[in-house]
Design an enzyme around this catalytic site. Structure first.
Site, PDB file in Angstrom:
ATOM      1  CE1 TYR A   1      -0.730  -4.290 -40.272  1.00  0.00           C
ATOM      2  CE2 TYR A   1      -2.216  -6.144 -40.045  1.00  0.00           C
ATOM      3  CZ  TYR A   1      -1.099  -5.572 -40.628  1.00  0.00           C
ATOM      4  OH  TYR A   1      -0.386  -6.273 -41.548  1.00  0.00           O
TER       5      TYR A   1
ATOM      6  CD  GLU B   1      -9.730 -27.250 -53.223  1.00  0.00           C
ATOM      7  OE1 GLU B   1     -10.250 -28.281 -53.687  1.00  0.00           O
ATOM      8  OE2 GLU B   1      -8.568 -26.878 -53.489  1.00  0.00           O
TER       9      GLU B   1
END
Ligand SMILES: [Zn+2]
Ligand SMILES: [Zn+2]
Length: 396
Positions: free
Chosen positions: A298, A372
């Site tokens: 990358y 969450e």
């Protein structure tokens, strides 16, 4: 408008959690994201968003054309999990042995679906277009490169692109970002030290690759400390050493593999050539040979200055300056870099750390889990960034 927006998104919370847990318990590795892609496409279609499936094998692209002409903004999520066993013991833990969402890509997919649900309910008020990019294979497979090559930033031409990664070093409710060079280029090298094996008791008639490998490993430490400008950043790490099988046999070869990280193309090339020069010198001094392979990975991830500022100011307005952290660059790598080579944009971080809930494990750990609360929070941050970029004025 602000309180309204937050409330509206809070109403999606249970739905977001359910989606995230469904994906979490069914992790799929790079280019196998078939079920995840199906779930994504089905929701996008239900929201009335144009869907392209099978992009770069398992990728999905969604397009919402707004009620008025304007710019095009893209947002991107990665879908792949990691080849490891989950040890969290949560009821929605991975049901598939040897596969785990330990990098939070399940959350990335969920957040982008939340953004899709949000804008699909107010499509007429959207000025311009919104593109959703769900890519395969971020974890070392360069799915992002293939998506760019497949033309996901064209037709309509994307004017800016944003992505977020969950980040266990910031608390939930915080955003982090690095302006400019934010993440490193990541390359791999494979070094074979070629000697001549023989009996451990008669080293004088061998050319010992183990001794040479030891010297090579030690000498290569001088590359970062002596060849790279101290004000630049670089990493050379060996990740594997393989050679020999018996205690009394000197093997023919030793193979060393490692990773090379940098934030600057010139440093990247310097590291590549210095590793070989040192190896050549060391093995020659001991009468051995070598074979060197360098695989480019990358590129450096560069956040556009204007787009980074847009993220900072938009998020700060919503959550307070004190909750937006300007982070130092990381020597980790991300294939979102390929999109940023073609299009201005920024990648930011969404905190998922919550000490009270015991959610403190780093990425790629068998105990990794997210708070969450980041799901509605992430949706809100994306919605605000998109609003800001498209110049949307919604009445609250
Ligand atoms: Zn990862
Ligand atoms: Zn990741």
């Amino acid at each position: 408008m602000d309180a309204d927006l937050r409330e509206q998104i809070a109403g999606m919370r249970d739905w977001l959690v359910e989606i995230r847990r469904t994906i979490h318990s069914h992790p799929e590795l790079a280019f196998e994201e078939v079920e995840t892609a199906r779930l994504v496409s089905e929701w996008l279609e239900r929201f009335g968003i144009e869907v392209k499936r099978g992009v770069a094998k398992t990728g999905v692209v969604g397009l919402l054309r707004g009620g008025a002409p304007g710019k095009t903004v893209a947002i991107r999520a990665d879908m792949d999990a990691l080849p490891m066993d989950e040890a969290t013991g949560v009821p929605y833990a991975s049901k598939i042995k040897g596969k785990m969402h330990a990098c939070g890509h399940d959350a990335h997919v969920t957040i982008l679906l939340g953004v899709a649900r949000f804008f699909s309910s107010m499509r007429d008020k959207v000025k311009g277009n919104i593109t959703w990019i769900f890519q395969p294979g971020e974890e070392g497979f360069g799915g992002g490169k293939l998506m760019v090559e497949a033309g996901v930033l064209e037709d309509p031409k994307v004017d800016a692109i944003f992505a977020a990664h969950v980040f266990p070093f910031l608390r939930t409710g915080q955003v982090g970002i690095t302006e400019g060079k934010a993440m490193a280029s990541s390359d791999k090298f494979i070094l074979r030290i070629i000697g001549k094996g023989g009996h451990g008791a008669y080293p004088h008639v061998t050319r010992d690759p183990i001794l040479a490998a030891g010297h090579v490993i030690t000498q290569i430490q001088s590359v970062v400390s002596r060849n790279v400008n101290p004000l630049d950043s670089a990493v050379v790490s060996f990740g594997a050493v393989h050679g020999g099988r018996a205690y009394n046999v000197i093997p023919d070869e030793v193979e060393l593999t490692g990773t090379v990280r940098s934030l600057n193309p010139a440093v990247r090339e310097e590291l590549k050539s210095r590793i070989e020069q040192i190896t050549r010198g060391v093995v020659a001094s001991l009468g051995l040979d070598y074979h060197y392979e360098f695989e480019y990975g990358y590129p450096v991830l560069v956040n556009d200055a204007r787009m980074s500022k847009l993220v900072v100011s938009t998020c700060a307005e919503a959550i307070g300056k004190e909750n937006v952290e300007i982070l130092l660059p990381s020597m980790g790598a991300e294939d979102f870099a390929y999109y940023l080579e073609k299009c201005p944009g920024a990648m930011f971080r969404l905190g998922v750390r919550n000490e009270k809930k015991g959610l403190i494990q780093p990425h790629h750990n068998t105990l990794f889990n997210i708070d969450e609360d980041v799901l509605p929070f992430g949706v809100e941050m994306f919605v605000r960034v998109i609003d800001e970029f498209l110049g949307l004025k919604r009445e609250g």
